[in-house]
Write a protein that holds these residues in place. Structure first.
Motif: not given
Length: 288
Positions: A161-164, A188-193, A227-229, A248-252
């Protein structure tokens, strides 16, 4: 046709830059450029075209890329038939992951693995750049993604999970005014960008970085929100969540290997060790 030239071509097509390909093979920029030109000369076609600060494939380049990938796969299979049959828990094991995980939540797992298997030499590459398991640059990749490469096999171990997050004092001050957030530019990565661009209406940043740990330091210093994990943000006493995590901000969190290494003893031992350890801290990664 020289296979080594094709390897450099594939690296440029994946990285988008000659410098990125040069770094991948630990050679000079000029070496990659010379190999690409030699390949284009031998084929009699242009394979790459420069667009802004990156290289894109031409129509002919796209055709050659598909053929080169098939050749790469076949060559790796020949190598893998031998490597995959190694059943000894002795020797090197190369892991690639991202720095924000390797220096934090994964380090105790690496430590316990080394103590359990003292004859396995663990090599960890911490990078967000693409590392090719097909080219045997690593044996195992630990990645945060929702779209793992199709040519690899793996397991989605847990949902991260990630959030602000923001500095506690910074968030308190903003809650007492009508001033908007300052967003830290996260490259730092495509998702957080992508998430930052969607949330930040101004699209400008007083501070930006392409390194996760530098971004974390900027948030702690009160330069803005990002955004941070949750396993990173929740562990920092100076930080607080602005909102609760959203799906929406979940990553596997994936552990990925090349198909030819699925029976390799060192790979199997690490994979089992990692999955067991991650299950013990699942609640931390899921942001519970």
């Amino acid at each position: 046709m020289n296979w080594d030239d094709l390897k450099f071509f594939l690296a440029v097509s994946r990285c988008g830059t000659i410098s990125g390909a040069a770094k991948q093979f630990n050679v000079q920029h000029s070496t990659v450029s010379r190999r690409i030109k030699a390949l284009e000369h031998s084929l009699g076609v242009s394979l790459l075209k420069r667009t802004n600060n990156a290289y894109e494939l031409t129509v002919q380049g796209a055709k050659i890329e598909q053929a080169a990938k098939r050749m790469e796969s076949e060559i790796t299979c020949v190598d893998g038939m031998l490597v995959g049959k190694e059943d000894s828990l002795v020797g090197p094991l190369r892991i690639t992951t991202i720095s924000s995980m390797s220096s934090g939540i994964l380090m105790p797992i690496f430590s316990s693995f080394c103590k359990t298997h003292p004859h396995i030499d663990l090599h960890v590459a911490s990078t967000s750049e693409a590392v090719s398991l097909t080219n045997r640059e690593a044996d195992i990749a630990i990645r945060l993604t929702n779209t793992p490469p199709e040519m690899l096999i793996g397991k989605r171990v847990v949902t991260v999970a990630s959030t602000i997050y923001g500095n506690i004092d910074y968030l308190k001050e903003l809650s007492q005014t009508s001033e908007p957030f300052e967003w830290i530019g996260a490259k730092c990565c495509h998702f957080h960008d992508t998430w930052t661009k969607q949330s930040c209406k101004e699209k400008t940043h007083l501070f930006s970085s392409d390194d996760a740990l530098t971004i974390l330091s900027a948030v702690k210093a009160g330069l803005g929100v990002t955004f941070l994990p949750c396993f990173i943000g929740d562990a920092e006493p100076l930080l607080a969540r602005y909102v609760e995590p959203k799906a929406d901000f979940d990553l596997g969190l994936w552990v990925l290997i090349h198909p030819e290494l699925k029976q390799n003893a060192r790979v199997v031992a690490f994979k089992q060790h990692l999955i067991k350890a991650i299950n013990n801290i699942r609640h931390t990664l899921e942001g519970c």
